[in-house]
Design a protein around this motif. Structure first.
Motif, mmCIF file in Angstrom:
data_model
loop_
_atom_site.group_PDB
_atom_site.id
_atom_site.type_symbol
_atom_site.label_atom_id
_atom_site.label_comp_id
_atom_site.label_asym_id
_atom_site.label_seq_id
_atom_site.Cartn_x
_atom_site.Cartn_y
_atom_site.Cartn_z
ATOM 1 N N GLY A 94 0.815 -1.201 0.000
ATOM 2 C CA GLY A 94 0.000 0.000 0.000
ATOM 3 C C GLY A 94 0.852 1.254 0.000
ATOM 4 O O GLY A 94 2.089 1.210 -0.061
ATOM 5 N N PHE A 95 0.214 2.408 0.054
ATOM 6 C CA PHE A 95 0.932 3.689 0.095
ATOM 7 C C PHE A 95 0.235 4.599 1.113
ATOM 8 O O PHE A 95 -0.893 4.346 1.539
ATOM 9 C CB PHE A 95 0.970 4.347 -1.296
ATOM 10 C CG PHE A 95 -0.371 4.522 -1.925
ATOM 11 C CD1 PHE A 95 -1.119 5.663 -1.699
ATOM 12 C CD2 PHE A 95 -0.892 3.529 -2.746
ATOM 13 C CE1 PHE A 95 -2.367 5.816 -2.282
ATOM 14 C CE2 PHE A 95 -2.140 3.680 -3.328
ATOM 15 C CZ PHE A 95 -2.876 4.824 -3.096
ATOM 16 N N SER A 96 0.934 5.650 1.459
ATOM 17 C CA SER A 96 0.429 6.551 2.513
ATOM 18 C C SER A 96 -0.835 7.271 2.061
ATOM 19 O O SER A 96 -0.997 7.605 0.891
ATOM 20 C CB SER A 96 1.509 7.584 2.864
ATOM 21 O OG SER A 96 2.669 6.922 3.326
ATOM 22 N N ALA A 97 -1.716 7.485 3.006
ATOM 23 C CA ALA A 97 -2.961 8.204 2.734
ATOM 24 C C ALA A 97 -3.360 8.967 3.983
ATOM 25 O O ALA A 97 -2.775 8.793 5.059
ATOM 26 C CB ALA A 97 -4.064 7.241 2.314
ATOM 27 N N THR A 98 -4.329 9.827 3.842
ATOM 28 C CA THR A 98 -4.818 10.608 4.976
ATOM 29 C C THR A 98 -6.327 10.478 5.067
ATOM 30 O O THR A 98 -6.975 9.900 4.182
ATOM 31 C CB THR A 98 -4.426 12.084 4.814
ATOM 32 O OG1 THR A 98 -4.860 12.782 5.982
ATOM 33 C CG2 THR A 98 -5.100 12.693 3.594
ATOM 34 N N GLY A 99 -6.871 10.988 6.150
ATOM 35 C CA GLY A 99 -8.315 10.938 6.297
ATOM 36 C C GLY A 99 -9.000 11.841 5.289
ATOM 37 O O GLY A 99 -8.484 12.897 4.923
ATOM 38 N N ALA A 100 -10.168 11.441 4.827
ATOM 39 C CA ALA A 100 -10.906 12.218 3.823
ATOM 40 C C ALA A 100 -12.174 12.776 4.455
ATOM 41 O O ALA A 100 -12.998 12.031 4.983
ATOM 42 C CB ALA A 100 -11.248 11.341 2.621
ATOM 43 N N ILE A 101 -12.318 14.104 4.386
ATOM 44 C CA ILE A 101 -13.488 14.743 4.970
ATOM 45 C C ILE A 101 -14.761 14.345 4.241
ATOM 46 O O ILE A 101 -15.845 14.288 4.841
ATOM 47 C CB ILE A 101 -13.299 16.281 4.964
ATOM 48 C CG1 ILE A 101 -14.466 16.974 5.659
ATOM 49 C CG2 ILE A 101 -13.133 16.800 3.541
ATOM 50 C CD1 ILE A 101 -14.593 16.636 7.124
ATOM 51 N N ALA A 102 -14.627 14.004 2.944
ATOM 52 C CA ALA A 102 -15.828 13.644 2.179
ATOM 53 C C ALA A 102 -16.471 12.366 2.727
ATOM 54 O O ALA A 102 -17.692 12.305 2.917
ATOM 55 C CB ALA A 102 -15.470 13.473 0.708
#
Length: 304
Positions: free
Chosen positions: A27-35
């Protein structure tokens, strides 16, 4: 949106652990999504369990339901995104921002445009820069530089609250800094000091309301002390402890002299009066000595 407050520190730790673990699975880095968060809340979610269910559903879509997802028209997905975007936006708050300072809603419009053209990360990074610059400008405008020169300058409009203005003797000038002395104010600080035509005999820096000072402010203060070294005694009054430590560390208090730093303005004024009296006495002695030499010289000439 829920009326509650989450633990952002724990969320950061959790996302960090998740990003590190995802590397071991390709996998790769991700962040939280407000949507996604807003969609869950608008659908009635009340706890973080909804995020776990959401992630499990995404796993199921990626692993087994991709052929079915491909059958959904893009127009239908676009309409879903429009509804989600409308639910996220708070039009009442936006209207309220437009009623505020122009600088605030200008930064908001810039961030909004960059979000549409690029992405949220670029928009936030870029928006923080003008917001910081505008904040520093506002802080510079709030910092007040005031002078009070005995009774002769009461009508000048540059006044500061002193215990009793009649106690400020002639030849003493008080300069007050109300707010932080940082690079956004240093130029105005130097200009204000340079505008003083004749230097007083005693100059009191009243720093009761100066909350902080940076290296640019320190440099401006050092230049001022260098120019006032001859013919003018500089006193510091009511210096706050954090500022006192900074000035002591950089050597300004050593230049001024610890004996010229006072905890209150009243004590600095008393010391200023003593300095003026000593100056008058020294001038009287010098005048008497000069008069005696002239008289002695005239007597010698008369004998010759």
């Amino acid at each position: 949106m829920t009326g509650d407050r989450h633990n952002s520190n724990m969320e950061l730790i959790s996302q960090g652990i998740g990003n590190v673990a995802s590397v071991f699975f390709g996998g790769f880095s991700a962040t939280g999504a407000i949507a996604r968060t807003a969609t869950n809340i608008r659908a009635g979610a009340m706890s973080s369990i909804s995020a776990i269910v959401h992630s499990l559903f995404l796993v199921a879509v990626v692993m087994w339901l991709l052929p079915l997802i491909e059958l959904i028209p893009l127009a239908a997905l676009a309409s879903v995104l429009v509804i989600v975007a409308y639910d996220i936006s708070d039009l009442r708050t936006v209207r309220h921002i437009f009623q505020g300072p122009k600088s605030d809603w200008s930064v908001m419009l810039l961030t909004f445009a960059l979000t549409v053209v690029f992405d949220l990360t670029v928009a936030v990074y870029t928006g923080v820069i003008p917001a910081s610059l505008l904040f520093m400008r506002r802080m510079g405008e709030l910092t007040g530089l005031h002078t009070c020169v005995s009774r002769e300058d009461e009508a000048s409009g540059h006044e500061i609250p002193v215990p009793d203005k009649n106690n400020v003797p002639d030849g003493v000038e008080i300069f007050a800094i109300n707010g932080p002395l940082f690079f956004g104010v240093a130029d105005r600080f130097q200009s204000t000091l340079n505008a003083m035509e004749t230097p007083p005999k005693v100059f009191i820096m009243y720093l009761h309301n100066m909350s902080a000072i940076d290296m640019t402010g320190i440099h401006a203060l050092e230049e001022f002390l260098e120019r006032r070294r001859k013919g003018c005694r500089v006193l510091f009054a009511a210096v706050r402890k954090p500022v006192h430590r900074t000035l002591q560390r950089v050597g300004i208090l050593r230049t001024v002299g610890e004996e010229n730093v006072f905890p209150s303005l009243d004590e600095a004024l008393l010391r200023a009066e003593e300095i003026l009296e000593d100056t008058i006495m020294a001038r009287g002695k010098s005048f008497a000595t000069a008069e005696f030499e002239i008289l002695k010289l005239s007597r010698e000439r008369s004998k010759n």
